[in-house]
Motif scaffolding. Structure first.
Motif, mmCIF file in Angstrom:
data_model
loop_
_atom_site.group_PDB
_atom_site.id
_atom_site.type_symbol
_atom_site.label_atom_id
_atom_site.label_comp_id
_atom_site.label_asym_id
_atom_site.label_seq_id
_atom_site.Cartn_x
_atom_site.Cartn_y
_atom_site.Cartn_z
ATOM 1 N N ILE A 1 29.135 38.499 34.183
ATOM 2 C CA ILE A 1 28.677 37.663 35.453
ATOM 3 C C ILE A 1 30.059 37.352 36.070
ATOM 4 N N PHE A 2 31.238 36.950 35.468
ATOM 5 C CA PHE A 2 32.404 36.779 35.757
ATOM 6 C C PHE A 2 32.864 38.049 36.661
ATOM 7 N N ALA A 3 32.564 39.231 36.029
ATOM 8 C CA ALA A 3 33.110 40.567 36.548
ATOM 9 C C ALA A 3 32.404 40.537 38.231
ATOM 10 N N TYR A 4 31.055 40.421 38.050
ATOM 11 C CA TYR A 4 30.669 40.502 39.447
ATOM 12 C C TYR A 4 31.187 39.249 40.538
ATOM 13 N N ILE A 5 31.210 38.248 40.110
ATOM 14 C CA ILE A 5 31.935 37.205 40.797
ATOM 15 C C ILE A 5 33.113 37.737 41.373
ATOM 16 N N ALA A 6 34.099 38.195 40.456
ATOM 17 C CA ALA A 6 35.310 38.885 40.912
ATOM 18 C C ALA A 6 35.379 40.035 41.892
ATOM 19 N N ALA A 7 34.489 40.795 41.473
ATOM 20 C CA ALA A 7 34.111 41.898 42.604
ATOM 21 C C ALA A 7 33.776 41.291 43.778
ATOM 22 N N ALA A 8 32.856 40.177 44.089
ATOM 23 C CA ALA A 8 32.474 39.806 45.308
ATOM 24 C C ALA A 8 33.653 39.351 45.939
ATOM 25 N N TRP A 9 34.288 38.496 45.029
ATOM 26 C CA TRP A 9 35.772 37.700 45.480
ATOM 27 C C TRP A 9 36.493 38.696 46.373
ATOM 28 N N VAL B 1 34.456 46.884 44.897
ATOM 29 C CA VAL B 1 33.048 47.784 44.941
ATOM 30 C C VAL B 1 33.313 48.861 43.433
ATOM 31 N N ILE B 2 34.396 49.200 43.233
ATOM 32 C CA ILE B 2 34.481 50.063 41.935
ATOM 33 C C ILE B 2 33.920 48.978 40.825
ATOM 34 N N ASN B 3 34.468 47.575 40.765
ATOM 35 C CA ASN B 3 34.370 46.678 39.633
ATOM 36 C C ASN B 3 32.448 46.364 39.881
ATOM 37 N N LEU B 4 32.300 46.263 41.107
ATOM 38 C CA LEU B 4 30.451 45.924 41.057
ATOM 39 C C LEU B 4 29.884 47.170 40.510
ATOM 40 N N ILE B 5 30.293 48.442 40.702
ATOM 41 C CA ILE B 5 29.618 49.559 40.310
ATOM 42 C C ILE B 5 29.454 49.624 38.673
ATOM 43 N N ILE C 1 35.916 41.815 47.292
ATOM 44 C CA ILE C 1 35.286 42.360 48.598
ATOM 45 C C ILE C 1 35.320 41.362 49.804
ATOM 46 N N GLY C 2 34.918 40.105 49.438
ATOM 47 C CA GLY C 2 34.997 39.144 50.307
ATOM 48 C C GLY C 2 36.474 38.797 51.091
ATOM 49 N N GLY C 3 37.455 38.574 50.146
ATOM 50 C CA GLY C 3 38.791 38.211 50.421
ATOM 51 C C GLY C 3 39.362 39.476 51.315
ATOM 52 N N GLY C 4 39.293 40.638 50.810
ATOM 53 C CA GLY C 4 39.886 41.760 51.332
ATOM 54 C C GLY C 4 39.347 42.096 52.894
ATOM 55 N N ALA C 5 37.899 41.803 52.892
ATOM 56 C CA ALA C 5 37.467 41.924 54.299
ATOM 57 C C ALA C 5 37.812 40.637 55.223
ATOM 58 N N ALA C 6 37.949 39.495 54.435
ATOM 59 C CA ALA C 6 38.446 38.126 55.472
ATOM 60 C C ALA C 6 39.817 38.369 56.175
ATOM 61 N N ILE C 7 40.665 39.246 55.387
ATOM 62 C CA ILE C 7 41.913 39.189 56.068
ATOM 63 C C ILE C 7 42.041 39.952 57.251
ATOM 64 N N LEU C 8 41.081 40.726 57.416
ATOM 65 C CA LEU C 8 41.237 41.573 58.794
ATOM 66 C C LEU C 8 40.646 40.770 59.927
ATOM 67 N N LEU C 9 40.086 39.726 59.875
ATOM 68 C CA LEU C 9 39.450 38.830 61.159
ATOM 69 C C LEU C 9 40.274 37.557 61.193
ATOM 70 N N ARG C 10 40.921 37.493 62.329
ATOM 71 C CA ARG C 10 41.804 36.284 62.535
ATOM 72 C C ARG C 10 41.278 34.970 62.190
ATOM 73 N N GLN C 11 40.013 34.709 62.428
ATOM 74 C CA GLN C 11 39.334 33.538 62.175
ATOM 75 C C GLN C 11 39.056 33.176 60.684
ATOM 76 N N THR C 12 39.260 34.168 59.891
ATOM 77 C CA THR C 12 38.991 34.016 58.806
ATOM 78 C C THR C 12 40.240 34.466 57.661
ATOM 79 N N ALA C 13 41.179 35.216 58.236
ATOM 80 C CA ALA C 13 42.274 35.608 57.674
ATOM 81 C C ALA C 13 42.813 34.631 56.507
ATOM 82 N N LYS C 14 43.013 33.492 57.008
ATOM 83 C CA LYS C 14 43.739 32.612 56.214
ATOM 84 C C LYS C 14 42.969 32.192 54.910
ATOM 85 N N TRP C 15 41.781 32.151 55.044
ATOM 86 C CA TRP C 15 40.897 31.692 53.773
ATOM 87 C C TRP C 15 40.948 33.027 52.825
ATOM 88 N N GLY C 16 40.843 34.297 53.595
ATOM 89 C CA GLY C 16 40.929 35.622 52.849
ATOM 90 C C GLY C 16 42.392 35.745 52.113
#
Length: 274
Positions: free
Chosen positions: A55-63, A28-32, A65-80
Motif C-alpha cells: 500500500i505504501f508503495a502505491y502511495i509513493a508511486a502516486a506521489w 509509473v514503474i513502481n505502480l506497475i 506521478i502527481g508531484g512530477g506532473a505538478a511542477i510543470l504547471l505554474r499554479q501547482t509547481a510550488k506544491w509539486g
C-alpha cells in the motif's frame, strides 16, 4: 508568464522537463511492479516484512506521478516541488539503516560506505532539484540566493565527489557495467569517469568553472543512460531495478542541469548589479 502556461525557466531550458518526466516514469514503474524499487528506494533496510508495504508503495508511486506532473504547471509547481522534496528525502532515509547493518555482513570497508553514500546523495540531488523549483516561485529572491544556492552547491558538489569515490573504490563492479564493445575497456572508463566526477565536485564546491562543470556532469550522466542503462531495457534483462535505474539517472540529469541554470542565472544577476 500567464498562469495557464507550462512552468518553465525559458523555452530552451529543459532541465525541469527531464526531471519531471523521469519522476513520473519512476512512479509509473513502481505502480506497475507494486513495490519500491530496491536499487534506489531500499525500504527493505527497515525489514523484509513491513506491514502495508505494498500500500505504501502505491502511495509513493502516486506521489511521484502527481508531484512530477505538478511542477510543470505554474499554479501547482510550488506544491509539486514540496511533495517531491519530501518523497525523495524519505527515499534518502531508507538508506540509513544499512550504515550499521552492513558491518556484520560485509565488514568495515570504505567502498561499502561510499556505495551507501552514493545511494543517499542520488536522492538528495533530487531533493535539491525540488528546492530549486520552489526557489524560482517564491517572492523573496534575496533569501534563496543567500541560502538555496549554498545548500544546493554543497549537495551537488559533495554528491559528485561521492560518485567519483564510488567509481574509484569499486572499479571492478562498476567496470562490469560498461558494455564490452566500448574501446579501452571498462576499467579505464570507470577510472576516467571517477576522476571526472571528482573534478566536477571540486569545481562546484570551489566556484571555479562551476557552471561548465555542472553542465559537463549532466552530459556525462546522460551518456551513462544512453550507453549503459538504456540498453538494459532491450536486452531481455529489464526488471524493476533496471527500469528504475534508468528513470532515476535521467531525473538526476535534469536536476544537475537545473542546478547549472541556477548558477548561470545567479552569475548573470551579479553581473547586472555591477
Amino acid at each position: 508568464m500567464g498562469k495557464n502556461r507550462l512552468f518553465q525557466y525559458s523555452p530552451t531550458k529543459i532541465g525541469p522537463y527531464v526531471y519531471s518526466l523521469a519522476t513520473v516514469a519512476m512512479g509509473v514503474i513502481n505502480l506497475i511492479w507494486g513495490d519500491f524499487e530496491a536499487g534506489h528506494q531500499p525500504i527493505q533496510a527497515f525489514g523484509d516484512h513491513i506491514p502495508g508495504r505494498e500500500i505504501f508503495a502505491y502511495i509513493a508511486a502516486a506521489w511521484l506521478i502527481g508531484g512530477g506532473a505538478a511542477i510543470l504547471l505554474r499554479q501547482t509547481a510550488k506544491w509539486g516541488a514540496v511533495a517531491l522534496a519530501v518523497i525523495y528525502f524519505i527515499f534518502a532515509i531508507f538508506w540509513l539503516p544499512r550504515f550499521y547493518t552492513v558491518i556484520p555482513i560485509l565488514g568495515l570497508r570504505a567502498d561499502v560506505y561510499i556505495g551507501l553514500l552514493t545511494g543517499v546523495f542520488e536522492q538528495l540531488l533530487l531533493v535539491a532539484a525540488a528546492i530549486i523549483v520552489y526557489a524560482y516561485l517564491v517572492s523573496d529572491r534575496s533569501y534563496w540566493r543567500q541560502h538555496v544556492i549554498p545548500i544546493t552547491r554543497f549537495i551537488f558538489g559533495i554528491g559528485s565527489v561521492v560518485f567519483g569515490l564510488a567509481h574509484l573504490t569499486g572499479v571492478q563492479s562498476v567496470a562490469a557495467l560498461v558494455p564490452a564493445w566500448i574501446p579501452l575497456g571498462g576499467k579505464v572508463w570507470t577510472i576516467t569517469t571517477g576522476i571526472a566526477f571528482l573534478l566536477a565536485g571540486a569545481a562546484i564546491l570551489t566556484h571555479l568553472l562551476d557552471i561548465l562543470a555542472s553542465r559537463l556532469l549532466a552530459v556525462m550522466l546522460l551518456v551513462f543512460s544512453a550507453l549503459v542503462l538504456l540498453p538494459s531495457l532491450f536486452d531481455g534483462s529489464a526488471g524493476h531495478v533496471a527500469s528504475g535505474s534508468n528513470a532515476c539517472n535521467l531525473a538526476v540529469v535534469g536536476a544537475v542541469w537545473m542546478f547549472s541554470e541556477l548558477l548561470k542565472g545567479y552569475c548573470r544577476n551579479l553581473s547586472n548589479q555591477v
